[in-house]
Design a protein around this motif. Structure first.
Motif, short mmCIF file in Angstrom:
data_model
loop_
_atom_site.label_atom_id
_atom_site.label_comp_id
_atom_site.label_asym_id
_atom_site.label_seq_id
_atom_site.Cartn_x
_atom_site.Cartn_y
_atom_site.Cartn_z
N ASP A 72 0.87 -1.18 0.00
CA ASP A 72 0.00 0.00 0.00
C ASP A 72 0.91 1.23 0.00
O ASP A 72 1.40 1.65 1.04
N VAL A 73 1.14 1.78 -1.19
CA VAL A 73 2.05 2.92 -1.34
C VAL A 73 1.23 4.20 -1.35
O VAL A 73 0.28 4.33 -2.14
N GLN A 74 1.61 5.14 -0.47
CA GLN A 74 0.88 6.40 -0.35
C GLN A 74 1.83 7.57 -0.53
O GLN A 74 3.03 7.47 -0.23
N LYS A 75 1.26 8.67 -1.03
CA LYS A 75 2.03 9.90 -1.09
C LYS A 75 2.05 10.53 0.30
O LYS A 75 1.06 10.49 1.02
N THR A 76 3.16 11.12 0.63
CA THR A 76 3.31 11.70 1.97
C THR A 76 3.33 13.21 1.87
O THR A 76 4.16 13.79 1.17
N ASN A 77 2.41 13.84 2.61
CA ASN A 77 2.38 15.29 2.72
C ASN A 77 2.88 15.63 4.12
O ASN A 77 2.13 15.58 5.09
N TYR A 78 4.19 15.91 4.23
CA TYR A 78 4.80 16.10 5.55
C TYR A 78 4.22 17.30 6.28
O TYR A 78 4.11 17.29 7.51
N ALA A 79 3.87 18.34 5.54
CA ALA A 79 3.28 19.52 6.19
C ALA A 79 1.95 19.16 6.85
O ALA A 79 1.65 19.60 7.96
N LYS A 80 1.18 18.33 6.15
CA LYS A 80 -0.11 17.90 6.71
C LYS A 80 0.11 17.03 7.95
O LYS A 80 -0.59 17.18 8.96
N VAL A 81 1.10 16.12 7.86
CA VAL A 81 1.39 15.25 9.01
C VAL A 81 1.84 16.09 10.21
O VAL A 81 1.44 15.86 11.35
N ALA A 82 2.69 17.09 9.94
CA ALA A 82 3.17 17.95 11.03
C ALA A 82 2.02 18.70 11.69
O ALA A 82 1.98 18.83 12.92
N GLN A 83 1.06 19.18 10.88
CA GLN A 83 -0.08 19.89 11.45
C GLN A 83 -0.95 18.95 12.29
O GLN A 83 -1.46 19.33 13.35
N GLU A 84 -1.12 17.73 11.82
CA GLU A 84 -1.92 16.77 12.58
C GLU A 84 -1.25 16.43 13.92
O GLU A 84 -1.91 16.35 14.96
N ILE A 85 0.07 16.25 13.89
CA ILE A 85 0.79 15.93 15.13
C ILE A 85 0.74 17.11 16.09
O ILE A 85 0.56 16.94 17.30
N LYS A 86 0.86 18.34 15.57
CA LYS A 86 0.76 19.52 16.42
C LYS A 86 -0.61 19.59 17.09
O LYS A 86 -0.72 19.95 18.27
N ALA A 87 -1.65 19.27 16.34
CA ALA A 87 -3.00 19.30 16.91
C ALA A 87 -3.15 18.25 18.01
O ALA A 87 -3.79 18.50 19.04
N LEU A 88 -2.56 17.08 17.82
CA LEU A 88 -2.68 16.01 18.81
C LEU A 88 -1.85 16.29 20.06
O LEU A 88 -2.19 15.82 21.15
N LEU A 89 -0.75 17.04 19.91
CA LEU A 89 0.15 17.29 21.03
C LEU A 89 0.13 18.74 21.47
O LEU A 89 1.09 19.22 22.10
N SER A 90 -0.94 19.45 21.19
CA SER A 90 -1.00 20.88 21.49
C SER A 90 -0.96 21.19 22.98
O SER A 90 -0.56 22.28 23.39
N ASP A 91 -1.39 20.24 23.83
CA ASP A 91 -1.43 20.49 25.27
C ASP A 91 -0.12 20.15 25.98
O ASP A 91 -0.03 20.26 27.20
N ILE A 92 0.89 19.74 25.23
CA ILE A 92 2.19 19.38 25.82
C ILE A 92 3.16 20.53 25.59
O ILE A 92 3.40 20.93 24.45
N GLU A 93 3.74 21.04 26.67
CA GLU A 93 4.67 22.16 26.58
C GLU A 93 6.11 21.66 26.47
O GLU A 93 6.44 20.56 26.92
N GLY A 94 6.96 22.49 25.87
CA GLY A 94 8.39 22.21 25.83
C GLY A 94 8.85 21.43 24.62
O GLY A 94 10.00 20.98 24.58
N ILE A 95 8.00 21.23 23.59
CA ILE A 95 8.40 20.46 22.41
C ILE A 95 8.26 21.32 21.16
O ILE A 95 7.49 22.29 21.12
N THR A 96 9.03 20.96 20.14
CA THR A 96 8.95 21.59 18.83
C THR A 96 8.74 20.50 17.78
O THR A 96 9.25 19.38 17.92
N ILE A 97 8.01 20.83 16.72
CA ILE A 97 7.70 19.88 15.65
C ILE A 97 8.20 20.48 14.34
O ILE A 97 7.76 21.56 13.93
N LYS A 98 9.15 19.79 13.69
CA LYS A 98 9.77 20.29 12.47
C LYS A 98 9.80 19.19 11.41
O LYS A 98 9.70 18.00 11.73
N ILE A 99 9.98 19.61 10.15
CA ILE A 99 10.15 18.68 9.04
C ILE A 99 11.63 18.71 8.65
O ILE A 99 12.14 19.73 8.18
N ILE A 100 12.33 17.61 8.88
CA ILE A 100 13.77 17.53 8.63
C ILE A 100 14.06 16.24 7.87
O ILE A 100 13.67 15.15 8.32
N ASN A 101 14.75 16.36 6.73
CA ASN A 101 15.20 15.20 5.96
C ASN A 101 14.04 14.24 5.65
O ASN A 101 14.11 13.04 5.91
#
Length: 335
Positions: A72-101
């Motif tokens: 099952d091969v899917q296209k990856t939209n890293y910006a979308k994944v980053a936004q989803e992870i930020k939404a899920l972890l919005s209540d946790i302080e002290g972390i940063t979410i970036k797209i690297i490599n």
């Protein structure tokens, strides 16, 4: 049979138990991915090229199917994944979410173990090919836990400090029971241990260690009260018989009554009746000096004995009186 989720542009390896020498690859997998073999490690390496569904079947020399993979091969939209992870972890302080490599990376330090567990769970939903977790527990957490332990122990003579993931208890207490209580409270606050990447990979091996180091000393027991000391003074006195008869000499003490009643009334205290009872003990000991001066008494011996209150004390006065006896030959012998 196994379903493999793949992402365009991200290589993925699949470890197999074995790959026969004359293995045959069948299926329509070539339309979505390239496949190569590392026979030294029995590993399949997938290089997805296009989104879609395909199958990969592996046969042995006898044309028997030994592996079947659904791709099952899917296209990856890293910006979308980053936004989803930020939404899920919005209540946790002290972390940063970036797209690297070509990967969404979560980095930083968190104050609670449950926050780190939540980050790990969220990253697991996307897979390690899309998202990665580099977040760790903050050293501030250890100091806060040490302060919480000290507050719960509630003993000003006991201190708690955090050093290298350990909690050190120091100070002094009255008994072993209090020392064990302090350690039990500290054990309840020890957070869960989270393995780091180096430990999981086996590169770093951490030795087992005690997370609560109890250095509390037990105070030495206070010395018992020595009790009261009683001194007894004994006078052996020889009195003249005429003095004893003429002056009615008494050894027993006498008590004089000086009780009375008084009335008081002033501005500082209300009026009323105040009674007082007092007594004076006299002639507790004979007036030996006067009697000796006039030849009426003679002190034969004075002895003093000091004992602890409640203990037995013995005072002995022995006088040897010589006497004369005769032996078997009739000679006088003084004994």
């Amino acid at each position: 049979e196994k379903t493999l989720p793949l992402f365009v542009g991200i290589e993925q390896n699949e470890q197999l138990l074995f790959i026969p020498a004359g293995a045959k690859f069948k299926g329509d997998f070539k339309k979505v991915t390239k496949v190569s073999i590392d026979r030294g490690t029995n590993t399949l390496r997938f290089q997805p090229q296009k989104a879609g569904f395909a199958s990969l079947l592996i046969y042995n020399e006898k044309d028997q199917k030994i592996y079947e993979f659904r791709l099952d091969v899917q296209k990856t939209n890293y910006a979308k994944v980053a936004q989803e992870i930020k939404a899920l972890l919005s209540d946790i302080e002290g972390i940063t979410i970036k797209i690297i490599n070509n990967k969404v990376v979560i980095d930083g330090q968190v104050l609670q173990t449950r926050d780190l567990n939540r980050i790990i769970a969220v990253v697991g939903q996307y897979g390690d090919k899309v998202a990665s977790n580099l977040a760790t527990l903050s050293p501030i957490l250890q100091r806060k836990i040490a302060q919480a332990i000290a507050n719960d122990i509630n003993n000003p003579e006991v201190t708690v400090r955090a050093v290298n993931d350990k909690f050190i208890l120091e100070g002094s207490v009255n008994d072993a029971l209090e020392k064990d209580r302090c350690e039990a409270i500290a054990q309840m606050y020890v957070p869960d241990i989270v393995k780091e990447a180096g430990e999981n990979a086996g590169v770093i091996v951490k030795l087992k260690k005690t997370f609560v180091l109890n250095l509390i000393q037990i105070k030495a027991a206070a010395p018992k009260d020595p009790g009261k000391i009683i001194q007894l003074v004994v006078h052996y006195v020889e009195l003249n018989k005429n003095f004893e008869k003429g002056f009615k000499f008494q050894w027993t003490p006498t008590l004089s009554d000086n009780s009375g009643v008084s009335f008081s009334s002033d501005s500082r205290s209300p009026g009323g009746v105040v009674s007082s009872i007092t007594g004076i003990v006299s002639n507790l000991l004979p007036k030996l000096n006067w009697a000796k001066q006039y030849g009426h008494a003679r002190v034969l011996q004075s002895s003093s004995l000091i004992v602890m209150d409640g203990q037995k004390g013995d005072l002995k006065n022995v006088t040897k009186v010589p006497y004369v006896t005769a032996n078997k030959d009739g000679q006088a012998i003084t004994q």
